[in-house]
Design an enzyme around this catalytic site. Sequence first.
Site, short mmCIF file in Angstrom:
data_model
loop_
_atom_site.label_atom_id
_atom_site.label_comp_id
_atom_site.label_asym_id
_atom_site.label_seq_id
_atom_site.Cartn_x
_atom_site.Cartn_y
_atom_site.Cartn_z
N ASP A 1 36.64 32.27 43.08
CA ASP A 1 36.17 33.18 42.04
C ASP A 1 35.21 32.51 41.05
O ASP A 1 35.19 32.86 39.86
CB ASP A 1 37.37 33.79 41.27
CG ASP A 1 38.34 34.46 42.22
OD1 ASP A 1 37.88 35.05 43.20
OD2 ASP A 1 39.56 34.39 41.97
N GLU A 2 34.42 31.59 41.54
CA GLU A 2 33.50 30.87 40.67
C GLU A 2 32.27 31.71 40.31
O GLU A 2 31.47 31.34 39.45
CB GLU A 2 33.01 29.57 41.35
CG GLU A 2 34.11 28.54 41.62
CD GLU A 2 34.81 28.75 42.97
OE1 GLU A 2 34.57 29.80 43.60
OE2 GLU A 2 35.59 27.88 43.37
N PRO B 1 46.26 38.79 37.27
CA PRO B 1 45.56 38.07 36.20
C PRO B 1 45.32 36.63 36.65
O PRO B 1 46.20 36.00 37.23
CB PRO B 1 46.54 38.09 35.01
CG PRO B 1 47.74 38.83 35.46
CD PRO B 1 47.60 39.21 36.90
N ALA C 1 39.10 36.93 50.45
CA ALA C 1 37.96 36.75 49.56
C ALA C 1 37.66 38.05 48.83
O ALA C 1 37.88 39.13 49.38
CB ALA C 1 36.74 36.32 50.37
N GLY D 1 44.02 42.02 42.07
CA GLY D 1 44.19 42.51 40.71
C GLY D 1 45.06 41.60 39.84
O GLY D 1 45.31 41.89 38.66
N LYS E 1 30.47 33.03 43.11
CA LYS E 1 29.63 32.79 44.29
C LYS E 1 28.87 34.05 44.69
O LYS E 1 27.70 34.01 45.02
CB LYS E 1 30.49 32.38 45.50
CG LYS E 1 31.35 31.18 45.28
CD LYS E 1 32.28 30.93 46.44
CE LYS E 1 33.48 31.85 46.54
NZ LYS E 1 34.47 31.73 45.47
N HIS F 1 34.42 39.29 46.23
CA HIS F 1 33.24 38.93 45.45
C HIS F 1 32.71 40.19 44.78
O HIS F 1 32.55 41.21 45.43
CB HIS F 1 32.14 38.37 46.35
CG HIS F 1 32.62 37.30 47.29
ND1 HIS F 1 33.25 36.16 46.87
CD2 HIS F 1 32.56 37.21 48.63
CE1 HIS F 1 33.55 35.41 47.90
NE2 HIS F 1 33.16 36.03 49.00
#
Length: 430
Positions: A12-13, A299, A38, A297, A15, A40
Amino acid sequence: MRNIVLGLMFGDEGKGKVIDFLTDEKTTVIRFNGGTNAGHTVVTSRGKFKFHLLPSGALRASDVVLGNGMVIDPFALKEELDIYKLENANLRIMISKAAGVVTPIHVFIDKKQEQLRGDLKIGTTSKGIGPCYEDKFSRNGIRMGDLVDKQTIMAKLRLITTMRQQLLEGSDYLSTQSLEKLAEDLYKVGKFIEPLMCNTELFLEKKKSEGNLLFEGGHGALLDIDFGVYPYVTSSNTMSGGSMTGSGFSLRKINNIIGVTKSYISKVGEGPFPTEISGSAADSIREAGGEYGTTTGRPRRIGWLDIPLLKYSIMLNDVDVLAMTMLDVIGKQKSILICESYRENFDSPVQAMIDKKSATPEYIEMASWGEIPESEVDEMILKGYYGLPQEMKDFITKVESLTGKEIGIISIGQRRERTIIREKWKSILK
Ligand code: GDP
Ligand code: IMO
Ligand code: MG
């Protein structure tokens, strides 16, 4: 150009955003690992798009490839295809016949394994990823190419369920009737996908000198099955080297390896996280950055940027240049910390975590640049790097000097346009 874009931390950078930004109508985007674990998010003037199986460049690319290193839930794929064909009508989609097939049986086993792990649970996404890779490596797995033959599907479903009998107790999958129904459904979806299936490594070889190739790493390098913080990892090779085995395209033909990092860290699932923060500081970043999993979903856990981990990841992936996201989010924090080092001296920070050694972060504090008013962002982007607030440039320079790598791509907002590529690195777009 032939580039790899991959996340350097725990996923979750951002990308997806960077890949979408780097994609044009002449780009082929290739995914080489993982499956629907994944998630995105890409935001454009047309709205918010979520990708789980198709690579994030699919909104603009000419071609996308789902490589052999992936494990694909064909039902989820069909849904995603329906959405993205509408957005990019000319998109060609190629799916490797050698990619693994995730079935509801794998999802059931994934959840069951997590229950059985008890305190040792990993916090998986429950998408059946680990069990599907288990079947691949035990050579019992169903491959995408098998989906066009009902007898093969049924034979493999029987094999998988026989091998997994104990874990499947209490499920429907031990009855012949349910397996026949599943085989029928898989066959139907397989026939739908069949025209898109090919030997994608041959397609990539032909494509190598036409337009750009952009390899999209799913997940994050610290989730790599071999080099990540085992066992709190995913079941594929998420490091840059995974692009070669996961697509059949040689790493020697790659021009740039672009490593994406947030200006802080987020993580979902269990496992050590030395710079993790809690309470209002974490809540403030979580809310400002919308840090809730795209797939589950959940946190996301939040922590400060960790230079020892970043340097390890840069080394492991042989990164040429960094892309840094979420600079708008971190700027909203009154106090911004960077973990420069740990008090302890570890050869490998990841091995230290695997060995459950305690790591004590040594922080430096950076001056905050505050919230960038919405009315000023577009002009700031037009001015490029030199138009950024001095404190943000100081933060960037500090990370560059601590890591020895330049930050060539700077992201200051969710939308595609909120991205700056520095002059020297514009050639990666060619
Ligand atoms: P990925 O898995 O690495 O592609 O990242 P995700 O899409 O799961 O999570 C990153 C989130 O941050 C998404 O909601 C993006 O739209 C968002 N994002 C990416 N870059 C930026 C940025 O610079 N600023 C802000 N505010 N959001 C960003
Ligand atoms: P993107 O591509 C964040 C994590 C899970 C869990 C561990 C194993 O969006 O960055 P799995 O279901 O793969 O067996 O779960 O890996 N994980 C991710 N975390 N982003 C991801 O993907 C992830 N893919 C897997 O949370 O801790
Ligand atoms: Mg994600």
